[in-house]
Enzyme design. Sequence first.
Site, short mmCIF file in Angstrom:
data_model
loop_
_atom_site.label_atom_id
_atom_site.label_comp_id
_atom_site.label_asym_id
_atom_site.label_seq_id
_atom_site.Cartn_x
_atom_site.Cartn_y
_atom_site.Cartn_z
CD GLU A 269 -145.56 33.14 -20.12
OE1 GLU A 269 -146.12 33.63 -19.02
OE2 GLU A 269 -145.22 31.96 -20.45
CB CYS A 471 -146.61 28.27 -20.38
SG CYS A 471 -147.29 27.35 -19.26
CG ASN A 598 -143.79 27.78 -15.28
OD1 ASN A 598 -143.44 28.51 -14.80
ND2 ASN A 598 -144.50 27.15 -16.14
CD GLU A 599 -147.68 26.60 -14.26
OE1 GLU A 599 -148.19 27.09 -13.96
OE2 GLU A 599 -148.47 25.78 -15.11
O1 AHR Z 1 -148.53 33.69 -17.11
C1 AHR Z 1 -149.73 32.50 -17.20
C2 AHR Z 1 -149.15 31.00 -17.34
O2 AHR Z 1 -149.99 30.94 -16.17
C3 AHR Z 1 -148.11 30.76 -17.02
O3 AHR Z 1 -147.31 30.72 -19.03
C4 AHR Z 1 -147.99 29.47 -16.53
O4 AHR Z 1 -146.69 29.61 -16.06
C5 AHR Z 1 -149.19 29.37 -15.70
O5 AHR Z 1 -149.96 28.57 -15.91
#
Ligand code: AHR
Length: 871
Positions: A269, A471, A598-599
């Site tokens: 990321e 995120c 994503n979550e």
């Molecule tokens: O890994 C950091 C963040 O943690 C990621 O962007 C998100 O998916 C999670 O909350």
Amino acid sequence: MKNKLTLLLLLFFCSHGISAKVMKTMNEPDSAYLFAYATDKNTHHNGLHFAWSIDGWNTWYAIGPEHRFLGSDYGTWGPQKRMLDPVVFQDKDGLWRCLFSVNEKDGVVANASSADLINWRPQSYPILTTAGNCGAIEVGYSTPKDEYCISWVSKTGTQQGVYGTTTKDFHSFTPVIELRDELYRINQRVRLLVDGKYQTGTIHKVSWQTIDELIKAHKMADYKRILHSEKMADDPTRFASLKPVQASITINPEQSKSISDMLIGIFFEDINYAADGGLYAELVQNRDFEYDPSDKKGSDPQWNSTKAWSLQGDAAAFTIDTINPIHANNPHYALLHVERVGAALVNEGFDGIPVKAGDKYIFSLFARNPQGKGGEVRVRVIDAQGKSCGEATVKCTSSTWKKQEVVITATRTATNATLELMPQSTGTLHFDMISLFPQKTFKGHRNGLRPDLAQTLADMKPRFIRFPGGCVAHGDGLDNMYRWKNTIGALEARKPQRNIWNYHQTAGLGYFEYFQFCEDIGAEPLPVLPAGVPCQNSSHGGHGQQCGIPMSEMQDYIQEVLDLIEWANGDAKSTWGKKRAEAGHPKPFNLKYIGIGNEDLISDVFEERYAMICKAVQAKYPEMIIIGTVGPFYEGSDYEEGWRIATELGLQMVDEHYYESPGWYIHNQQYYDRYDRSKPKVYLGEYAAHLPGRPSNIETSLAEALHLANVERNGDVVSLTSYAPLLAKEGNTQWTPDLIYFNNTEVKPTVDYYVQMLYGQNAGDTYIPSRMSLSDQSSAVTKRMVTSVVRDSRTGDYIVKMVNLLPVAVKTKLDLKPLGALAAEATYTVLSGRPNDKLAKPVTGTVSISDTLEGEVPAYSFCVLRVKSLR
Ligand code: AHR
């Protein structure tokens, strides 16, 4: 309509009777009173509380203190996630519902439901109006109409007064209308003294059993909190009377089972400057002059199109212009006006520009010379002492945008150089996409990756790479979602944007580069695309909460998802396959996995869009493994709802996330043993062991090693795992801890990295059950010494992993006979240290093998034994 609502309000229903079967001891009451409320502590962040009373009048006992039975997930972290004035009631079917306000400005009626007042789901945040807020919510029910009426007081916007709506299911709502006479509002809330303070909330008469269950739930939460906060720092007390420990391990190949051979992957990321200024090898910061104050939400006055650039010398001007840019996606460029030769435009790089004597660097830029005069520009790399580390000249004579390129060979090494562009004649020049790129990139690709960082990742032998987040994938508001099409093609036409972690993404490291890196290191690509909704913690664009792509645009968005699969796998003649071929990769990338979401908060808005996307991919590409999303935690509303939807949609896999304490990993070792094998498989997409406010150390790394041993045992249900986050540039972190730290010249893997690396390098595809008999059978000991045995069919090697979280060495006797004929020598690797050790590195060696291997697993260690089978 007004009369209907009035009637509904008058038909406000009281709490229902006591239906639960009463299981009580002789001296407990049949029923008692329950008070549901939220305190204003912590600016209303503490969520829903309960208190009970026998007489419902004088004395109230908090089930707490401040125990949160339901929290708010509305809006961004910090100022939002608040619960105000909750109203708890039982609906006509006996289901408990909680409605609450989220803040003083948004027209949202938050609602969640629960059968037992303990487990609440789903959380829903419908925006009922954008013209006012929804405060002091009340609710009523009309039996003849079979509908609920919700009313509220709005004190902001154009809708000030009392407003209301009706609903049958709390999913869809009638248009909001004004209720002109507030007298019709029935006040469900009362004020009571709890814990020495008056609180406002709702009272219900419930069975004693209901209260008892709430008290037990609170005690259980407390108990878990204590277990999960266990630390190695307490080991001297915990193990004060520990005697030397012996373990004898027997292996049972008869009961072997196939497990995933893809268990260890990486999660990339762009957080902590992982991409620009990190893995992406570009040395010039803000090369496109597209930095924008909004990247940092306006918090940094220096952060704009001129960031990292400065003008050196007199009689010159450096400004930013937007007239006739190279591309609409890249609207800003630099205008350098020189009246006396000697002035220069200077870039400071990302914390300086590192160059190495003898290495070659490709300097390039787009330039325009509006007057058509002069145009010679001297380009120099200057070290901190002002000495040239290499230079070249480019000629910028074209009156339209034209790319210039020249190679600069570094004549000296510098860690903190700058790049200088000095026009050799007076006049005005326009510059954009000013780049200094090392020729030495990973595998020598143009626009490639920093070799030392890329190699560190490759050394983990990851079987897949997930990208671009996190995120970053779903973004901060609708306009900030990561749209893959914006990240391919010519660099000057890519669309840079704000990074959710409050900086800038150039998209120089885009989808093509991600796929290419996967191919370079033999890892499967695993792109994660937004599920039509941005991050629920969004602070930008939208209404301060999740929101979703408008339905009228969803078909286009779904097409974008399908186009990615064609781009990756389609024939070079297909519309999108052609673009891949043009970028230099005519052969398909053979994409097998695609993550959707994503979550995310699993709301109605999410579910509708997510299902549309998944169904479209299933219909067009049934062979694609779709990975669904199940929230940010290992339990709770999003986890439960995410699993439900993924199962209903028939998805192959779900993406679980959890960042927990070492104690959590110690006390949840059977987490996956209980999983239903017929349901979707698991991708543990983000996890790590965290010690609050502290970096990774032996304690966190051993907790992760322990977890991975438990995951290997469950490798028939867990298919993929990836630690998160991966990379962090020193001095530029937004998240701690991370797996690998770096600066411009050094790579600093953490102890956690070595655990990942050892698992990646010692993966298997068959799990071989083993039994460990310990001389001390107390659970504190048995939970801290764990073994996992796997076989790698590619090499025929057996791999025994042992994790010892005890403060003492464990003498082990490993019976290898059941594995048949083995090589005479095995290799071993040991990672060990004191719990707080952050710098430990694995040590390797060889050991002679006989039928029984006797040895010692050091205190606080992770050991890997690898032996060749001769069969
Ligand atoms: O890994 C950091 C963040 O943690 C990621 O962007 C998100 O998916 C999670 O909350």
